[in-house]
Design a protein around this motif. Structure first.
Motif, PDB file in Angstrom:
ATOM      1  N   GLY A   1      -8.907  67.776  32.098  1.00 35.48           N
ATOM      2  CA  GLY A   1      -8.164  66.936  31.162  1.00 35.48           C
ATOM      3  C   GLY A   1      -6.674  66.941  31.466  1.00 35.48           C
ATOM      4  N   LEU A   2      -6.152  68.130  31.811  1.00 35.46           N
ATOM      5  CA  LEU A   2      -4.740  68.215  32.171  1.00 35.46           C
ATOM      6  C   LEU A   2      -4.446  67.458  33.456  1.00 35.46           C
ATOM      7  CD1 LEU A   2      -3.870  71.953  31.382  1.00 35.46           C
ATOM      8  CD2 LEU A   2      -3.178  69.924  30.086  1.00 35.46           C
TER       9      LEU A   2
ATOM     10  N   GLU B   1      -5.836  64.877  34.540  1.00 29.49           N
ATOM     11  CA  GLU B   1      -5.889  63.432  34.318  1.00 29.49           C
ATOM     12  C   GLU B   1      -4.566  62.903  33.770  1.00 29.49           C
ATOM     13  OE1 GLU B   1      -9.300  62.896  31.807  1.00 29.49           O
ATOM     14  OE2 GLU B   1     -10.706  63.075  33.483  1.00 29.49           O
ATOM     15  N   ASP B   2      -3.718  63.789  33.255  1.00 31.06           N
ATOM     16  CA  ASP B   2      -2.404  63.405  32.744  1.00 31.06           C
ATOM     17  C   ASP B   2      -1.411  63.340  33.904  1.00 31.06           C
ATOM     18  OD1 ASP B   2      -0.247  62.893  31.125  1.00 31.06           O
ATOM     19  OD2 ASP B   2      -0.003  64.979  30.481  1.00 31.06           O
ATOM     20  N   GLU B   3      -0.784  62.182  34.117  1.00 32.80           N
ATOM     21  CA  GLU B   3       0.120  61.993  35.259  1.00 32.80           C
ATOM     22  C   GLU B   3       1.364  62.859  35.160  1.00 32.80           C
ATOM     23  OE1 GLU B   3       0.991  57.912  36.040  1.00 32.80           O
ATOM     24  OE2 GLU B   3      -1.117  57.353  35.964  1.00 32.80           O
ATOM     25  N   GLU B   4       1.875  63.049  33.967  1.00 33.93           N
ATOM     26  CA  GLU B   4       3.074  63.872  33.797  1.00 33.93           C
ATOM     27  C   GLU B   4       2.800  65.324  34.185  1.00 33.93           C
ATOM     28  OE1 GLU B   4       4.923  63.538  29.991  1.00 33.93           O
ATOM     29  OE2 GLU B   4       4.678  61.360  29.962  1.00 33.93           O
ATOM     30  N   TYR B   5       1.642  65.838  33.796  1.00 31.23           N
ATOM     31  CA  TYR B   5       1.284  67.218  34.142  1.00 31.23           C
ATOM     32  C   TYR B   5       1.133  67.370  35.656  1.00 31.23           C
ATOM     33  CZ  TYR B   5      -1.240  71.615  34.466  1.00 31.23           C
ATOM     34  OH  TYR B   5      -1.625  72.885  34.806  1.00 31.23           O
TER      35      TYR B   5
END
Length: 139
Positions: A91-92, A94-98
């Motif tokens: 899930g993390l 999949e986040d572009e910022e992470y």
């Protein structure tokens, strides 16, 4: 009178003979019943022993199965926790910022308008200070 005495005597002798035969028959019957009861009990105990032995083996197998089941349940719980942790990481990711933050930290990448400055980590600084102190003491 003699006939009367003979009858009484005969009667007494016949009574004792009959009584003795009845006692012998009763004793034989009691002995037969005791032997038969003993045989029935012995056969019953043997049958109980024969049927009880597999039950003991089944109990041991059941105990082993219960131990394996408990281990599998513990393993399943650990795998579920690991799966949840991996799902969280997915899930993390999949986040572009992470992903961008992770790339900047691990791979020393920067955005086009950023300037990177590498600072030594605290552990490296402590190790260098320790080496410098040892060299000073050696001199």
């Amino acid at each position: 009178m003699e006939n009367k005495n003979k009858k009484n005597i005969t009667h007494l002798n016949k009574y004792s003979v009959d009584k003795t035969l009845d006692n012998i028959r009763k004793n034989k019957r009691k002995k037969f019943v005791r032997i038969r009861t003993g045989i029935i009990l012995a056969v019953g105990l043997v049958l109980i022993g024969i049927t009880g032995f597999p039950l003991l083996n089944n109990k041991e197998s059941t105990d082993e199965f219960n131990q394996l089941h408990a281990q599998a349940a513990n393993n399943l719980e650990e795998l579920e926790e690991e799966r949840q942790a991996l799902e969280y990481q997915v899930g993390l990711l999949e986040d572009e910022e992470y992903v961008a933050k992770l790339a900047r930290q691990e791979l020393n990448l920067s955005k086009s308008d950023e300037v990177l400055i590498n600072l030594p980590e605290e552990e490296e600084v402590d190790a260098e200070e320790t080496n410098t102190e040892e060299e000073n003491e050696a001199e």
